[in-house]
Design a protein around this motif. Structure first.
Motif, PDB file in Angstrom:
ATOM      1  N   LYS A 109       0.846  -1.188   0.000  1.00  0.00           N
ATOM      2  CA  LYS A 109       0.000   0.000   0.000  1.00  0.00           C
ATOM      3  C   LYS A 109       0.885   1.244   0.000  1.00  0.00           C
ATOM      4  O   LYS A 109       1.951   1.259   0.599  1.00  0.00           O
ATOM      5  N   LEU A 110       0.430   2.271  -0.704  1.00  0.00           N
ATOM      6  CA  LEU A 110       1.166   3.537  -0.769  1.00  0.00           C
ATOM      7  C   LEU A 110       0.406   4.607  -0.010  1.00  0.00           C
ATOM      8  O   LEU A 110      -0.824   4.697  -0.128  1.00  0.00           O
ATOM      9  N   ASP A 111       1.127   5.430   0.730  1.00  0.00           N
ATOM     10  CA  ASP A 111       0.473   6.591   1.339  1.00  0.00           C
ATOM     11  C   ASP A 111       0.310   7.650   0.248  1.00  0.00           C
ATOM     12  O   ASP A 111       0.795   7.498  -0.875  1.00  0.00           O
ATOM     13  N   ALA A 112      -0.383   8.737   0.571  1.00  0.00           N
ATOM     14  CA  ALA A 112      -0.705   9.756  -0.427  1.00  0.00           C
ATOM     15  C   ALA A 112       0.547  10.366  -1.056  1.00  0.00           C
ATOM     16  O   ALA A 112       0.591  10.605  -2.274  1.00  0.00           O
ATOM     17  N   ALA A 113       1.575  10.595  -0.264  1.00  0.00           N
ATOM     18  CA  ALA A 113       2.798  11.216  -0.789  1.00  0.00           C
ATOM     19  C   ALA A 113       3.508  10.284  -1.775  1.00  0.00           C
ATOM     20  O   ALA A 113       3.920  10.712  -2.858  1.00  0.00           O
ATOM     21  N   ALA A 114       3.657   9.022  -1.416  1.00  0.00           N
ATOM     22  CA  ALA A 114       4.310   8.060  -2.306  1.00  0.00           C
ATOM     23  C   ALA A 114       3.489   7.854  -3.576  1.00  0.00           C
ATOM     24  O   ALA A 114       4.025   7.760  -4.677  1.00  0.00           O
ATOM     25  N   PHE A 115       2.166   7.806  -3.418  1.00  0.00           N
ATOM     26  CA  PHE A 115       1.269   7.648  -4.561  1.00  0.00           C
ATOM     27  C   PHE A 115       1.437   8.810  -5.540  1.00  0.00           C
ATOM     28  O   PHE A 115       1.516   8.603  -6.755  1.00  0.00           O
ATOM     29  N   ALA A 116       1.512  10.017  -5.022  1.00  0.00           N
ATOM     30  CA  ALA A 116       1.690  11.201  -5.865  1.00  0.00           C
ATOM     31  C   ALA A 116       3.013  11.143  -6.625  1.00  0.00           C
ATOM     32  O   ALA A 116       3.075  11.522  -7.803  1.00  0.00           O
ATOM     33  N   LEU A 117       4.061  10.666  -5.975  1.00  0.00           N
ATOM     34  CA  LEU A 117       5.364  10.548  -6.647  1.00  0.00           C
ATOM     35  C   LEU A 117       5.324   9.542  -7.791  1.00  0.00           C
ATOM     36  O   LEU A 117       5.871   9.787  -8.862  1.00  0.00           O
ATOM     37  N   VAL A 118       4.671   8.412  -7.555  1.00  0.00           N
ATOM     38  CA  VAL A 118       4.613   7.359  -8.573  1.00  0.00           C
ATOM     39  C   VAL A 118       3.696   7.750  -9.729  1.00  0.00           C
ATOM     40  O   VAL A 118       4.049   7.583 -10.899  1.00  0.00           O
ATOM     41  N   THR A 119       2.516   8.274  -9.407  1.00  0.00           N
ATOM     42  CA  THR A 119       1.483   8.477 -10.428  1.00  0.00           C
ATOM     43  C   THR A 119       1.373   9.905 -10.951  1.00  0.00           C
ATOM     44  O   THR A 119       0.719  10.131 -11.955  1.00  0.00           O
ATOM     45  N   ARG A 120       1.940  10.849 -10.228  1.00  0.00           N
ATOM     46  CA  ARG A 120       1.810  12.281 -10.534  1.00  0.00           C
ATOM     47  C   ARG A 120       0.379  12.785 -10.325  1.00  0.00           C
ATOM     48  O   ARG A 120      -0.004  13.813 -10.861  1.00  0.00           O
ATOM     49  N   TRP A 121      -0.412  12.059  -9.543  1.00  0.00           N
ATOM     50  CA  TRP A 121      -1.776  12.471  -9.198  1.00  0.00           C
ATOM     51  C   TRP A 121      -1.680  13.545  -8.122  1.00  0.00           C
ATOM     52  O   TRP A 121      -1.146  13.311  -7.045  1.00  0.00           O
ATOM     53  N   ALA A 122      -2.207  14.725  -8.416  1.00  0.00           N
ATOM     54  CA  ALA A 122      -2.102  15.851  -7.485  1.00  0.00           C
ATOM     55  C   ALA A 122      -3.345  16.004  -6.605  1.00  0.00           C
ATOM     56  O   ALA A 122      -3.334  16.769  -5.646  1.00  0.00           O
ATOM     57  N   GLY A 123      -4.409  15.281  -6.944  1.00  0.00           N
ATOM     58  CA  GLY A 123      -5.650  15.413  -6.183  1.00  0.00           C
ATOM     59  C   GLY A 123      -5.646  14.583  -4.916  1.00  0.00           C
ATOM     60  O   GLY A 123      -4.697  13.870  -4.602  1.00  0.00           O
TER      61      GLY A 123
END
Length: 144
Positions: A109-123
């Motif tokens: 599982k990824l936290d929001a910060a790691a998820f943003a780094l991987v996917t570039r999702w800013a929302g």
């Protein structure tokens, strides 16, 4: 909204992630009874979902103390297994290619910060939505 790939994390709070052109177009959380409606609404070219039925081992009750927790896990897992079967059946009915990925194969599982780094999702995102996105992530550019 065009959705090429739809990722699903089934559960009491079901996460959905839409992809088009390899990028996330939306993340949302729905109740399981809305799965069919969303599949019909988006009619994606492919569905990739986290499939609990593919796990060989779900829990280990080593003592009577652990038995209650194992029983609760079994009930929850049984519900998720049923939703996985439901997703497979609805996709087959609609002619949408669908396949499950085991929770282990999906990865940690990824936290929001790691998820943003991987996917570039800013929302904003929650864990269910992030899991839906990550289960479909390797397939986000899959040809129709």
């Amino acid at each position: 909204m065009t959705v090429h790939i739809l990722g699903i994390d089934p559960g009491a709070s079901t996460g959905l992630a839409g992809f088009d052109g390899g990028a996330i177009t939306f993340l949302k959380t729905i109740e399981p009874h809305s799965i069919e409606h969303n599949l019909r609404h988006y009619m994606p070219a492919r569905v990739v979902f986290e499939d609990s039925r593919l796990e060989r081992r779900a829990w280990n009750a080593r003592s009577k103390k652990d038995y209650g927790a194992a029983l609760a896990t079994a009930r929850s897992l049984g519900q998720v297994d049923a939703w996985c079967s439901f997703i497979t059946a609805i996709c087959a009915d609609l002619g949408i290619p669908a396949h499950g990925i085991s929770p282990t194969a999906k990865g940690a599982k990824l936290d929001a910060a790691a998820f943003a780094l991987v996917t570039r999702w800013a929302g904003r995102s929650n864990q269910h939505e992030r899991d839906a996105a990550m289960v479909a992530w390797p397939y986000r550019r899959t040809a129709r």
